[in-house]
Enzyme design. Structure first.
Site, PDB file in Angstrom:
ATOM      1  N   HIS A 186     -26.962  17.407  33.885  1.00  0.00           N
ATOM      2  CA  HIS A 186     -26.790  18.760  34.427  1.00  0.00           C
ATOM      3  C   HIS A 186     -25.613  19.442  33.740  1.00  0.00           C
ATOM      4  O   HIS A 186     -24.834  18.801  33.018  1.00  0.00           O
ATOM      5  CB  HIS A 186     -26.461  18.701  35.923  1.00  0.00           C
ATOM      6  N   TYR A 229     -23.446  15.266  42.365  1.00  0.00           N
ATOM      7  CA  TYR A 229     -23.482  14.501  41.106  1.00  0.00           C
ATOM      8  C   TYR A 229     -22.702  13.197  41.254  1.00  0.00           C
ATOM      9  O   TYR A 229     -21.804  13.099  42.086  1.00  0.00           O
ATOM     10  CB  TYR A 229     -22.822  15.305  39.968  1.00  0.00           C
ATOM     11  N   HIS A 283     -32.166  18.284  33.822  1.00  0.00           N
ATOM     12  CA  HIS A 283     -32.629  18.931  35.051  1.00  0.00           C
ATOM     13  C   HIS A 283     -33.816  19.851  34.778  1.00  0.00           C
ATOM     14  O   HIS A 283     -34.746  19.944  35.575  1.00  0.00           O
ATOM     15  CB  HIS A 283     -31.447  19.729  35.648  1.00  0.00           C
ATOM     16  N   LYS A 326     -35.380  25.775  35.278  1.00  0.00           N
ATOM     17  CA  LYS A 326     -33.961  26.132  35.191  1.00  0.00           C
ATOM     18  C   LYS A 326     -33.487  25.947  33.756  1.00  0.00           C
ATOM     19  O   LYS A 326     -34.093  25.206  32.990  1.00  0.00           O
ATOM     20  CB  LYS A 326     -33.126  25.174  36.060  1.00  0.00           C
ATOM     21  N   CYS A 340     -30.498  24.619  33.172  1.00  0.00           N
ATOM     22  CA  CYS A 340     -29.670  23.411  33.290  1.00  0.00           C
ATOM     23  C   CYS A 340     -30.324  22.195  32.644  1.00  0.00           C
ATOM     24  O   CYS A 340     -31.476  21.944  32.936  1.00  0.00           O
ATOM     25  CB  CYS A 340     -29.416  23.139  34.774  1.00  0.00           C
TER      26      CYS A 340
HETATM   27 ZN   LIG Z   1     -28.791  20.872  37.218  1.00  0.00          ZN
END
Ligand SMILES: [Zn+2]
Length: 178
Positions: free
Chosen positions: A10, A45, A123, A129, A131
């Protein structure tokens, strides 16, 4: 022991100078506050990697994280600090430092040493996304690492050597001679 089959990468989506001059641990604590504000029990995380390559521990590895919807059970989440405005297929150096690259590769290699089959993903492979802001599989390939290794061939031990036929079936003539 929690089974961990995958590392998901991420980014924090923060600007390059975010919290400049603060330690990785302070940045971790700030993310911890964000995630608590979302009603989670703390940082989602398991590790963060700061701009200078420093690590800070997030959630305990033994605890299930909160970082990738529907895929938290067997994964750990590692978050690179940076990546503001990143798109899924940007280049790693567009958003992250060489020190972060070195730290992330060391992290991946350490886990691979422990489990050669562990999958490394981003991710954006699980959600629409940006990310983490780069193509994880392509970036790893450029460093000679396969994001999704084929399972190592099973070493099947040879079956016990079969007994020679003469042992199992003595020639009839021997019996006749006895
Ligand atoms: Zn992420």
């Amino acid at each position: 022991m929690r089974k961990i089959s995958q590392i998901v990468i991420h980014c924090s989506a923060t600007r390059p100078d975010w919290m400049e001059g603060h330690s990785a641990a302070e940045k971790r604590d700030e993310i911890d506050r964000w995630h608590k504000a979302r009603g989670w029990r703390g940082i989602g995380y398991h590790a963060i990697i700061d701009r200078d390559g420093a690590f800070a521990q997030g959630r305990e590895v033994e605890q299930i994280g909160a970082h990738v919807k529907g895929h938290n059970l067997e994964t750990i989440g590692v978050c690179l600090i940076g990546g503001h405005g990143a798109a899924a297929h940007d280049a790693f150096p567009d958003h992250f430092t060489d020190a972060q690259a070195g730290a992330l590769l060391a992290f991946v290699e350490a886990w691979r040493e422990d489990d050669p089959a562990i999958i490394i993903s981003g991710h954006n492979e699980y959600a629409a996304k940006g990310c983490p802001g780069f193509d994880v599989a392509g970036w790893l390939k450029g460093h000679g690492i396969d994001a999704r290794p084929q399972p190592a061939p099973q070493i099947v031990s040879d079956p016990a050597p079969s007994a020679p036929a003469w042992l199992l079936r003595p020639p009839m003539r021997r019996r006749a001679r006895a």
